[in-house]
Design a protein around this motif. Structure first.
Motif, short mmCIF file in Angstrom:
data_model
loop_
_atom_site.label_atom_id
_atom_site.label_comp_id
_atom_site.label_asym_id
_atom_site.label_seq_id
_atom_site.Cartn_x
_atom_site.Cartn_y
_atom_site.Cartn_z
N MET A 13 5.82 28.48 36.90
CA MET A 13 5.60 28.32 35.46
C MET A 13 6.89 28.49 34.65
O MET A 13 6.89 28.98 33.54
CB MET A 13 4.54 29.32 34.97
CG MET A 13 3.13 28.89 35.29
SD MET A 13 2.66 27.36 34.44
CE MET A 13 2.44 26.24 35.81
N SER A 18 5.61 24.45 33.74
CA SER A 18 4.70 24.63 32.61
C SER A 18 4.56 23.33 31.82
O SER A 18 3.46 22.97 31.39
CB SER A 18 5.16 25.79 31.71
OG SER A 18 6.46 25.56 31.25
N VAL A 45 1.96 31.39 29.52
CA VAL A 45 1.87 29.94 29.30
C VAL A 45 0.45 29.58 28.84
O VAL A 45 0.27 28.80 27.89
CB VAL A 45 2.25 29.16 30.60
CG1 VAL A 45 1.91 27.68 30.48
CG2 VAL A 45 3.73 29.35 30.93
#
Ligand code: NAP
Length: 481
Positions: A13, A18, A45
């Motif tokens: 992420m 992301s 996120v």
């Protein structure tokens, strides 16, 4: 999270993962599971993007449990050891038929190794080159997946939802098996190096021979962007040249230190091409030009060496047009060399790569996106077994048209003492390819002289050796065995 609800998962992420996960989540029909080694990041996120409806997994097992079968997960973590670590974790919790995709910047030989290692488990391993940086990941990258046809049947439609779209077509295609996707992504990056260097050389000529200012050159690039050179790189070059530094009021390009960095994919391309015996000289010169720029001590020590004379340009518009044509011809050479590397790589590693499809998926989402790629697709559509792109009718006509301007531009650069390694090497490659006879005959003679490396003759079959240290008569090399 006991019910498998997600059709796709993303591991990693940081910025790329992301953004890719957000891109996936924004497309109709996708539910996205996310996982990150530091779970806090995945939670952050999801919190920052509630509209995405991410399923945050707290462990690799929970991640696997959240995915509908066949489980499909894209890894976007640091290349190298971290990628291996994540693959090993996923292999533990995935089942035969599931699909692990590495979307990071892996070296294609690592992808071949990983695919072999994972194959025995019955899990599919796909190495997918993803181009376009952070922005592309979020809004639509060009995607180059390599893996089994079976895995592509599941993965292809998902990737098609997030890929860039060029002229109505998603910029994704099944490149080939195992490392084919990462190989093609590597060549893409190599071509990008050459393209950038060529543009930089054109800028240097306009600035230091024609005497144009940075904003004037930005206007020239804007103009070029409306013709056959139309491309993302030409477009952003104009923007960079127009940028004024707030602190000094000077063009930003004048206050940026003239030392270009790199993250290694250009070097990979050249190393690989050297191994395959493919002369990617434009790409190599671009890599070397960055290396030379980053040698401040050597440059300082050489500053007083004598250079070329002053060159005056009588007709500025004519010179600008010459430089444009030199850029176009050299760019054709760079792409021709890149596709040559793809052809040889495909032969070496047993991939069936459709060159025209590769040019198509580079039309959107990636750094080398350009109008010009349509011409490459057309050339391979007319002749899928084209021996060399440069000799395809369209490109042959283009370089024929450009060659006088190309030569004039390089002569001017040489007289002015301005380095144009990519322009010059592209022309040398062109002249080498079209030569009736090359001095390679002499090289072969030298090799035979000092190493009895033998030679072939133009007038009859066989392999021969001259008895250089004897009576200098010629013998059939077969006789010596
Ligand atoms: P990155 O900085 O390359 O990697 C950070 C990510 O890797 C984090 O999620 C991190 O997890 C994870 N990670 C690191 N070591 C790990 C390990 N041992 N085990 C598990 N996870 C580990 O991230 P990025 O810039 O988003 O790039 C991701 C990939 O995309 C890379 O392969 C990169 O080369 C490729 N790529 C990047 C770009 C770009 O423009 N940035 C463009 C194309 C491709 P933690 O949060 O737990 O540390």
């Amino acid at each position: 999270m006991s019910q498998p609800q997600a059709n796709i998962g993303v591991v990693g992420m940081a910025v790329m993962g992301s953004n890719l996960a957000r891109n996936l989540a924004s497309r109709e029909g996708n539910t996205v599971a996310i996982y990150n080694r530091s779970v806090d990041k995945a939670r952050a996120v999801a919190d920052a993007h509630p509209e995405a409806g991410f399923l945050v997994a707290e462990s690799v097992q929970e991640f696997a449990d959240s995915l509908a079968r066949p489980r499909t997960a894209i890894i976007m973590v640091k290349a190298g050891g971290p990628t291996d670590a994540v693959i090993n974790q996923l292999v533990e919790v995935f089942e035969p038929g599931d699909i692990i995709v590495d979307g990071g910047n892996a070296l294609f030989t690592d992808t071949i190794r990983r695919e072999q290692a994972v194959r025995d488990t019955g899990i599919h391993f796909v190495g997918a080159g993803i181009s376009g940086g952070e922005e592309g990941a979020l809004n639509g990258p060009s995607i180059m997946p390599g893996g089994t046809a079976e895995s592509y049947a599941t993965l292809g439609p998902i990737l098609a939802t997030i890929a860039a779209v060029a002229e109505g077509e998603p910029c994704v295609t099944h490149v080939g098996t195992d490392g084919a996707g990462h190989f093609v992504k590597m060549i893409h990056n190599g071509i990008e190096y050459a393209d950038m260097q060529l543009i930089a050389e054109a800028y240097d000529l306009l600035r230091n021979v024609a005497g144009l200012s940075a904003p004037e050159i930005a206007d020239v690039f804007d103009e070029w962007n409306r013709g056959e050179l139309e491309s993302y790189l030409i477009e952003i070059t104009a923007e960079v040249l127009r940028q004024v530094d707030a602190a000094t009021g000077q063009p930003l390009v004048d206050v940026i230190l003239d030392q270009a960095g790199s993250k290694g994919t250009g070097v990979w391309t050249v190393q690989t091409a050297l191994g395959l015996g493919v002369p990617v000289s434009g790409i190599a010169e671009a890599v070397f030009a960055r290396a030379l720029s980053s040698k401040p001590a050597q440059r300082a020590a050489s500053r007083n060496l004598p250079g070329g004379g002053t060159v005056t340009v009588d007709n500025r518009d004519a010179f600008i047009e010459d430089v444009r044509q030199a850029l176009y011809a050299s760019k054709i050479v760079a792409y021709s060399q890149g596709f040559d590397a793809i052809i040889e790589g495909a032969k070496e590693y047993g991939w069936d790569i459709k060159k025209g499809d590769i040019a198509k998926i580079w039309r959107g989402g990636c750094i080398i996106r350009a109008q010009f790629l349509n011409r490459i697709t057309e050339a391979y559509a007319q002749d899928p077994n084209l021996v060399v792109l440069l000799a395809a009718p369209y490109f042959r006509d283009a370089v024929t048209q450009a060659q006088d301007a190309w030569r004039r531009t390089i002569i001017t650069a040489v007289q002015a003492g301005l380095p144009t390694p990519a322009f010059s090497s592209s022309l040398a490659y062109y002249d080498g390819l079209r030569a009736e006879r090359l001095p390679a005959s002499l090289v072969q003679g030298q090799r035979d002289f000092f190493g009895a490396h033998t030679y072939k003759r133009t007038d009859r079959d066989g392999t021969f050796h001259t008895l250089w240290s004897g009576d200098r008569s010629e013998i059939s090399a077969e006789d010596t065995h």
